[in-house]
Structures are given as structure tokens and as C-alpha cells.
Design a protein around this motif. Structure first.
Motif, mmCIF file in Angstrom:
data_model
loop_
_atom_site.group_PDB
_atom_site.id
_atom_site.type_symbol
_atom_site.label_atom_id
_atom_site.label_comp_id
_atom_site.label_asym_id
_atom_site.label_seq_id
_atom_site.Cartn_x
_atom_site.Cartn_y
_atom_site.Cartn_z
ATOM 1 N N PHE A 95 7.170 -8.233 4.235
ATOM 2 C CA PHE A 95 6.440 -7.462 3.221
ATOM 3 C C PHE A 95 5.102 -8.119 2.928
ATOM 4 O O PHE A 95 5.041 -9.276 2.511
ATOM 5 C CB PHE A 95 7.269 -7.379 1.934
ATOM 6 N N ASP A 96 4.027 -7.386 3.185
ATOM 7 C CA ASP A 96 2.681 -7.838 2.835
ATOM 8 C C ASP A 96 2.321 -7.189 1.502
ATOM 9 O O ASP A 96 2.271 -5.962 1.398
ATOM 10 C CB ASP A 96 1.689 -7.424 3.929
ATOM 11 N N VAL A 97 2.069 -8.007 0.487
ATOM 12 C CA VAL A 97 1.850 -7.485 -0.864
ATOM 13 C C VAL A 97 0.690 -6.489 -0.898
ATOM 14 O O VAL A 97 0.791 -5.423 -1.507
ATOM 15 C CB VAL A 97 1.620 -8.648 -1.856
ATOM 16 N N ASN A 98 -0.435 -6.819 -0.294
ATOM 17 C CA ASN A 98 -1.566 -5.881 -0.180
ATOM 18 C C ASN A 98 -1.854 -5.162 -1.492
ATOM 19 O O ASN A 98 -1.845 -3.929 -1.573
ATOM 20 C CB ASN A 98 -1.296 -4.860 0.934
ATOM 21 N N HIS A 99 -2.139 -5.916 -2.524
ATOM 22 C CA HIS A 99 -2.436 -5.326 -3.828
ATOM 23 C C HIS A 99 -3.782 -4.627 -3.791
ATOM 24 O O HIS A 99 -4.811 -5.249 -3.535
ATOM 25 C CB HIS A 99 -2.446 -6.427 -4.904
ATOM 26 N N ILE A 101 0.835 -1.198 0.000
ATOM 27 C CA ILE A 101 0.000 0.000 0.000
ATOM 28 C C ILE A 101 0.872 1.252 0.000
ATOM 29 O O ILE A 101 0.598 2.219 -0.710
ATOM 30 C CB ILE A 101 -0.959 -0.013 1.208
ATOM 31 N N THR A 102 1.954 1.237 0.782
ATOM 32 C CA THR A 102 2.842 2.394 0.849
ATOM 33 C C THR A 102 3.441 2.695 -0.518
ATOM 34 O O THR A 102 3.566 3.860 -0.923
ATOM 35 C CB THR A 102 3.956 2.154 1.876
ATOM 36 N N ALA A 103 3.819 1.644 -1.243
ATOM 37 C CA ALA A 103 4.421 1.849 -2.560
ATOM 38 C C ALA A 103 3.468 2.532 -3.523
ATOM 39 O O ALA A 103 3.902 3.185 -4.482
ATOM 40 C CB ALA A 103 4.873 0.507 -3.133
#
Length: 368
Positions: A169-173, A142-144
């Protein structure tokens, strides 16, 4: 300048003030809302702090009342918020959502986060020494998505270097957050650089077109020492690589680090699968963050891989049985007892609202 204290986990990312409706219905029809807090990384931070770990949250918020609320509310969980920056020229992000479950067709979310203080996070606006002073650094995709400078910050933090903490790292797409179509590529590159990765089977298919289950996702992500694939209500599978695997570093008195818990076990190309629990679900919001907090807590304690997954499921069950993003996790003794059940007892466990409360006596085990 004094070196920052080394903590168990540093979580970096945006948190927002959340407005939860006081009754079901469309946002257009709801007359009032209750205020809460929400943010993937701060949810993980609060869950870990509530479980007894030393945790720091690093972010930026506006110099406004909503920023005051976030810092105070997250700090009340026992999280170190001293490294949260205040931005006088950018607001704190907020969002509204309907009372229905996120998976429902009538679910609505209205975000007001464009140009937020957190979107200005960069290598120049956050205290990098404080970010790196943890046994584990927890980040999310999310930050990215927030801004180019946020992407550059995550690229810097996931890069190799002396004293780098174990990177979780949680991908969280989140498709709607990305202003361009390069989100899936960026997320995959960041996941390649992390030590421990959380990804949902559904989001791996949506973002990268990966089908074929957890093993196919592992083929795409062979680099992380630990890969956790969440399979929704079915359960979760974890893969571990023995080559170069390491546990999170343990703090020393002078703030330096030394090797911490041992890796969870030998490599297994098939992965270790643990079925999810039967839960009387109130809302799914925050369950993925809670799973990550439970898994990380067990990782910090050096528990076996199966138990790390079980603690993830238990902490997720705590979130699933409340309406908001955050809840108090089960006590460590309670969670350890349930995580230690044999496979049959685990499979017949059923958890409902209130099961984590001290003195509560829910019907934990249902008759098969």
C-alpha cells in the motif's frame, strides 16, 4: 469459470490519459500537448512488467478512445489487461499539466476525472478473483479518494482472509482529491491493514501531523511487516518486523499459492537507511511509483533489505531522468551491479539522462 492465472503482482487503480505540454508556460498559453498515460498503480505495473515480472492491472475505463489508448499502451509494456472493465456510461479520466517540475510554484495540473469509469470500481464491478490472484497486491491511497465504493473495495481487499496475497500500500496522500476531511483517517486505517507500506516523510506530517522522522512514523504504523519511509532527496528508511513476517506467495501450477521469498531479515527498531543517488533530474513525476516498482521487484526476488532500497532508488533515478511518468528501468544485470557497490562507490554515483539505455556510457561515477 476458469480460475485466473496467478501472477507476481496485481495492481489495482485508476490510470488516466495525460497531456504533456510541448513547451514551458502556463496551461493558458501552451498551444499543443503530447499524449501519454499516467496513474500510480499502472505506473508500478508497467515498471514491474518492464523488469521481467508477470503483472496484471485491474481497473475500469470508459468505452471510448481514451480507454482504448490506456488499455493498449499499458498492455504494450507486457501487463495483463484482460481484467480491465469497460464502462459505456462513464468516461476515461484525463489530465493536463505544465512542463515545470511538480514542486515548482508555477506548476499547474488540471484533472478531469470526476465521475470517471474508475471511480465506479467496487466489489461488484471488478473481478475479485483476478485481483487476489497475485503474489503481491499493490494498492494506493489515491483509489480510496475516488468514491465511497472505491473505499469499500480497498477495505475488502485489505481485510484478513484465506489466500490473501501480500498487500502493498502506497499512502499517496493527495489533499485535493478528497471531498471530505476524513482522508487522513482513511489512509491511516488502510495502512494499518497492509503488509508493506510506502509513505513519504512529508506526507506523514501533512496527513497525520507526525514529526520526528522515520522512527516516529514507525511508532504510528507498527503493524505493517515492512514500512518504507521515503525521505525525499536524502534517501529512504525501511523497517521490518520479524513477528509474523512473510514473503509474497509463490504461484503453483494449479493456481494455488505457497510461501515465497523469505522476509528481508530480523527486526531492527532503528530501521535500515540507504541514501538516495545523485541524479541530474529532468522531472520528478512518477519517481515515487518507480521507487515502489524497484523495491517490489527486489522483494519478489528475495533480495536483502538494503538491496531492495537500492533497487528502489535506481528505478526512481530512471524516472527522474525523463520528462514523463514512465521510462524503461535499468536492465536487471545493470541494476544488480550498481546495487552491489560498496557504500563509498554508491555515495559517489551520479546518474543522468540516458543512463539506463543499452550501450549508453554516462558518467556514472563522479570524482568525489
Amino acid at each position: 469459470m476458469t480460475a485466473p492465472d496467478v501472477v507476481d503482482v496485481v495492481a489495482l487503480g485508476e490510470s488516466m490519459v495525460t497531456f504533456l505540454p510541448t513547451r514551458p508556460g502556463r496551461l493558458a498559453d501552451v498551444p499543443s500537448f503530447d499524449r501519454g498515460i499516467g496513474g500510480a498503480e499502472s505506473n508500478v505495473a508497467c515498471g514491474l512488467a518492464a523488469a521481467g515480472h508477470a503483472v496484471r492491472w485491474v481497473s475500469r475505463v470508459g468505452a471510448d478512445g481514451f480507454g482504448d489508448h490506456l488499455v493498449e499502451a499499458i498492455g504494450a509494456y507486457g501487463v495483463d489487461v484482460a481484467s480491465v472493465g469497460r464502462d459505456p456510461s462513464r468516461p476515461t479520466g484525463v489530465y493536463f499539466r505544465t512542463a515545470g517540475d511538480r514542486a515548482g510554484a508555477d506548476h499547474e495540473v488540471a484533472y478531469y476525472r470526476a465521475g470517471s469509469a474508475a471511480s465506479a470500481m467496487s466489489t461488484a464491478t471488478v473481478e475479485l478473483a483476478a485481483v487476489r490472484a497475485g503474489r503481491v497486491l499493490h494498492l494506493s491511497g489515491i483509489t480510496a479518494a475516488l468514491s465511497p465504493q472505491c473505499r469499500e473495495l480497498l477495505w475488502e481487499l485489505t481485510g484478513p482472509g484465506p489466500g490473501r496475497p501480500l498487500v502493498s500500500f502506497d499512502v499517496n496522500h493527495r489533499t485535493g482529491l478528497w471531498p471530505t476531511a476524513d482522508g487522513p483517517r482513511v489512509l491511516l486505517e488502510l495502512a494499518h491493514r497492509a503488509d508493506l507500506v510506502f509513505v513519504g516523510e512529508d506526507e506523514a506530517e501533512e496527513a497525520w501531523g507526525v514529526t520526528g522522522g522515520p522512527s516516529a512514523i514507525r511508532d504510528v504504523l507498527p503493524e505493517p511487516q515492512v514500512l518504507v519511509v521515503k525521505e525525499g532527496g536524502r534517501g529512504a528508511t525501511a523497517f521490518v518486523s520479524s513477528a509474523g513476517a512473510r514473503g509474497p506467495a509463490a504461484p503453483t501450477r494449479r493456481g494455488r499459492t505457497c510461501q515465497g521469498p523469505t522476509p528481508p531479515g530480523p527486526a531492527d527498531s532503528r530501521g535500515v537507511f540507504v541514501p538516495a543517488l545523485t541524479v541530474d533530474v529532468v522531472a520528478t513525476t512518477g519517481a515515487g511509483d518507480a521507487f515502489a516498482a524497484g523495491f517490489l521487484s527486489a522483494t519478489l526476488r528475495g533480495l536483502p533489505l538494503r538491496d531492495r532500497l537500492r533497487h528502489g532508488h535506481l528505478t526512481a533515478a530512471a524516472a527522474l531522468t525523463v520528462p514523463g511518468d514512465l521510462t524503461v528501468p535499468p536492465s536487471r544485470d545493470h541494476a544488480d551491479r550498481l546495487a552491489g557497490l560498496d557504500d563509498h562507490a554508491w555515495g559517489t554515483l551520479r546518474l543522468g539522462p540516458g543512463w539506463t539505455q543499452a550501450g549508453a556510457a554516462p558518467e556514472e561515477v563522479r570524482t568525489p
